[in-house]
Structures are given as structure tokens and as C-alpha cells.
Design an enzyme around this catalytic site. Structure first.
Site, PDB file in Angstrom:
ATOM      1  N   LYS A  14      51.512  57.241  36.013  1.00  0.00           N
ATOM      2  CA  LYS A  14      50.671  57.829  34.870  1.00  0.00           C
ATOM      3  C   LYS A  14      50.201  59.297  35.062  1.00  0.00           C
ATOM      4  CE  LYS A  14      47.781  54.397  34.636  1.00  0.00           C
ATOM      5  NZ  LYS A  14      48.471  53.575  35.858  1.00  0.00           N
ATOM      6  N   ARG A  89      41.355  49.327  29.998  1.00  0.00           N
ATOM      7  CA  ARG A  89      42.085  48.597  31.150  1.00  0.00           C
ATOM      8  C   ARG A  89      41.756  47.022  30.503  1.00  0.00           C
ATOM      9  NH1 ARG A  89      42.442  52.152  35.633  1.00  0.00           N
ATOM     10  NH2 ARG A  89      43.583  51.171  37.353  1.00  0.00           N
ATOM     11  N   ARG A 128      52.200  56.754  48.624  1.00  0.00           N
ATOM     12  CA  ARG A 128      51.068  57.613  48.135  1.00  0.00           C
ATOM     13  C   ARG A 128      49.949  57.689  48.957  1.00  0.00           C
ATOM     14  NH1 ARG A 128      48.836  56.838  42.049  1.00  0.00           N
ATOM     15  NH2 ARG A 128      47.179  55.497  43.186  1.00  0.00           N
ATOM     16  N   ARG A 134      43.534  58.165  49.583  1.00  0.00           N
ATOM     17  CA  ARG A 134      42.528  57.069  48.787  1.00  0.00           C
ATOM     18  C   ARG A 134      42.818  55.795  49.543  1.00  0.00           C
ATOM     19  NH1 ARG A 134      44.389  56.643  42.325  1.00  0.00           N
ATOM     20  NH2 ARG A 134      43.448  54.484  42.796  1.00  0.00           N
ATOM     21  N   ARG A 146      44.995  44.813  43.049  1.00  0.00           N
ATOM     22  CA  ARG A 146      45.030  45.774  42.067  1.00  0.00           C
ATOM     23  C   ARG A 146      45.978  45.465  40.940  1.00  0.00           C
ATOM     24  NH1 ARG A 146      45.523  51.007  45.035  1.00  0.00           N
ATOM     25  NH2 ARG A 146      45.522  51.954  42.789  1.00  0.00           N
TER      26      ARG A 146
HETATM   27  P1  AMP Z   1      42.934  54.376  38.932  1.00  0.00           P
HETATM   28  O1  AMP Z   1      42.662  55.607  39.603  1.00  0.00           O
HETATM   29  O2  AMP Z   1      43.229  54.303  37.516  1.00  0.00           O
HETATM   30  O3  AMP Z   1      43.853  53.408  39.782  1.00  0.00           O
HETATM   31  O4  AMP Z   1      41.779  53.467  39.107  1.00  0.00           O
HETATM   32  C1  AMP Z   1      40.891  53.014  40.625  1.00  0.00           C
HETATM   33  C2  AMP Z   1      40.176  52.226  40.420  1.00  0.00           C
HETATM   34  O5  AMP Z   1      38.895  52.526  39.599  1.00  0.00           O
HETATM   35  C3  AMP Z   1      40.431  50.652  39.878  1.00  0.00           C
HETATM   36  O6  AMP Z   1      40.907  49.837  40.759  1.00  0.00           O
HETATM   37  C4  AMP Z   1      39.327  50.314  39.423  1.00  0.00           C
HETATM   38  O7  AMP Z   1      38.368  49.690  40.338  1.00  0.00           O
HETATM   39  C5  AMP Z   1      38.466  51.422  38.889  1.00  0.00           C
HETATM   40  N1  AMP Z   1      38.573  51.789  37.431  1.00  0.00           N
HETATM   41  C6  AMP Z   1      39.648  52.716  36.912  1.00  0.00           C
HETATM   42  N2  AMP Z   1      39.585  53.013  35.574  1.00  0.00           N
HETATM   43  C7  AMP Z   1      38.945  51.772  35.217  1.00  0.00           C
HETATM   44  C8  AMP Z   1      38.663  51.071  33.905  1.00  0.00           C
HETATM   45  N3  AMP Z   1      39.300  51.737  32.565  1.00  0.00           N
HETATM   46  N4  AMP Z   1      37.945  49.906  33.716  1.00  0.00           N
HETATM   47  C9  AMP Z   1      37.656  49.427  34.790  1.00  0.00           C
HETATM   48  N5  AMP Z   1      37.916  49.774  36.124  1.00  0.00           N
HETATM   49  C10 AMP Z   1      38.278  50.989  36.291  1.00  0.00           C
END
Ligand code: AMP
Length: 192
Positions: A14, A89, A128, A134, A146
Site C-alpha cells: 500500500k 480498518r 522491511r 519499525r 497483525r
Molecule cells: P500500518 O502502518 O498501517 O501498518 O499501522 C501500524 C499499526 O497502527 C497497526 O498495526 C495498528 O496498531 C495501528 N493502526 C493504523 N491504522 C489503524 C486504523 N485505521 N485502525 C486501528 N489501528 C490502526
């Protein structure tokens, strides 16, 4: 206005595709993961609370991310459109997004889902993690949690958009440019 939801599990590509779409369509990128990480970096109370959940591979509460998106829509009222990356999400997040966009007299154009199998996701995220810094990309158990959180809570969001006739699934494995061309073709079709 072009409002695109780029959908898919962690590691589906993404972020990579968002960068290309932003350039081509002049969109404002709204990634809730990035917004949360900047709250963590700034040491805010919201960031501290979110970090505890993110470190466990769990979703943060809907109202937290919805509030962040609401602020960003407010701040970017003259945008040509938005790309939502990692949001919504959950189905309640998708419902809230529809309401927020309606308040701004606009709506989601389409959701494009990048489809990648679980083993490939784990492989990509561990790779990554070697450079992203991260913490949630560096531990295989956390990555699997996740992906499970995605399958349990996030996958139903696809059905939400499908019911509205705004859903397209694209193979997320292969050449980055080919995947990008497929996404652009879907956007073209949805914009007609
Ligand atoms: P990402 O960078 O999109 O992989 O997000 C990293 C982490 O942030 C996720 O594993 C969640 O803990 C939190 N997170 C990001 N976006 C959301 C969302 N829309 N709803 C809930 N948690 C989120």
C-alpha cells in the site's frame, strides 16, 4: 474529487503504490499508521496509548483514528482528493468515513484491494523490518498477529464497499509498475 481507499494486509504494498498514486493524481495521503507513528515520535499522550497497542500488533480504538482523519479532512479542504492508506480498518471506521466525507459534500470513489498471501506478507515484512526501524516489522509472531487482526477485523471492510459497488481486488504479487497500471485502470473505470 478522487477519494481512494487503498486496501490490503500489512506488507501488501500500500505504501509503495500510494507514493505513485499521489504523484499521478495529486492526492493528499492519509495513512493512519504514519499519523500514529508521528504522535509516538512527538511523545503525545495519544501516541503513548497507541504505542502500547501497536507494539502488540493490535488495532487502536476506532474513535482515535476517526478523530485523526476528521482533523486531516478539515485541514485539507482544497485537496484534489485523498488516498486513504491503512484506514478504514473496521466497518465502524468505514461508516464514519462515509459520514465525514458526506459532510464535505464528497464520497469514496472506489476501494482497491491488493491481494497477497500470508506467507509472502511475512517474508516482505521481515525484510522491511531490516531497514524500516519499525519494531512491529521485526518479530515474526507480531507480524502474524497483525495479519490475523487484519483477517478478523479488517477483511469485512471489503464487503462493506462491495455492497456499495465500490470494490476491486488486484493481484499484489509481481511487478510494481504492472500492479500500478492495474490500480490506475480500476480508478479510470470507477471515475467514469
Ligand atoms: P500500518 O502502518 O498501517 O501498518 O499501522 C501500524 C499499526 O497502527 C497497526 O498495526 C495498528 O496498531 C495501528 N493502526 C493504523 N491504522 C489503524 C486504523 N485505521 N485502525 C486501528 N489501528 C490502526
Amino acid at each position: 474529487m478522487l477519494n481512494l481507499v487503498l486496501f490490503g494486509p500489512p506488507g501488501a504494498g500500500k505504501g509503495t503504490q500510494s507514493e505513485k498514486l499521489i504523484l499521478k493524481y495529486n492526492l493528499v495521503h492519509l495513512s493512519t499508521g504514519d499519523l500514529l507513528r508521528s504522535q509516538i515520535a512527538a511523545g503525545t499522550e495519544l501516541g503513548l496509548r497507541a504505542k502500547q497497542l501497536m507494539d502488540q500488533g493490535l488495532l487502536v480504538p476506532d474513535e482515535v483514528v476517526i478523530g485523526m482523519i476528521e482533523n486531516k479532512l478539515q485541514e485539507n479542504q482544497s485537496a484534489a482528493g485523498f488516498i486513504f492508506d491503512g484506514f478504514p480498518r473496521t466497518v465502524p471506521q468505514a461508516e464514519a468515513l462515509d459520514q465525514l466525507l458526506a459532510q464535505h459534500n464528497t464520497q469514496i470513489t472506489t476501494m482497491v484491494a491488493l491481494v497477497v498471501d500470508d506467507e509472502e506478507l511475512t517474508r516482505r515484512l521481515l525484510l522491511r523490518g531490516q531497514t524500516s526501524g519499525r519494531p512491529d516489522d521485526q518479530n515474526e509472531e507480531l507480524i502474524r498477529r497483525r495479519v490475523k487482526e487484519y483477517n478478523d477485523k479488517t477483511a469485512p471492510v471489503a464487503g462493506y464497499y462491495n455492497q456499495q459497488g465500490k470494490f476491486a481486488a488486484i493481484d499484489g504479487i509481481g511487478n510494481i509498475e504492472t500492479i500500478f497500471d492495474h490500480i490506475c485502470a480500476e480508478i479510470q473505470q470507477a471515475s467514469n
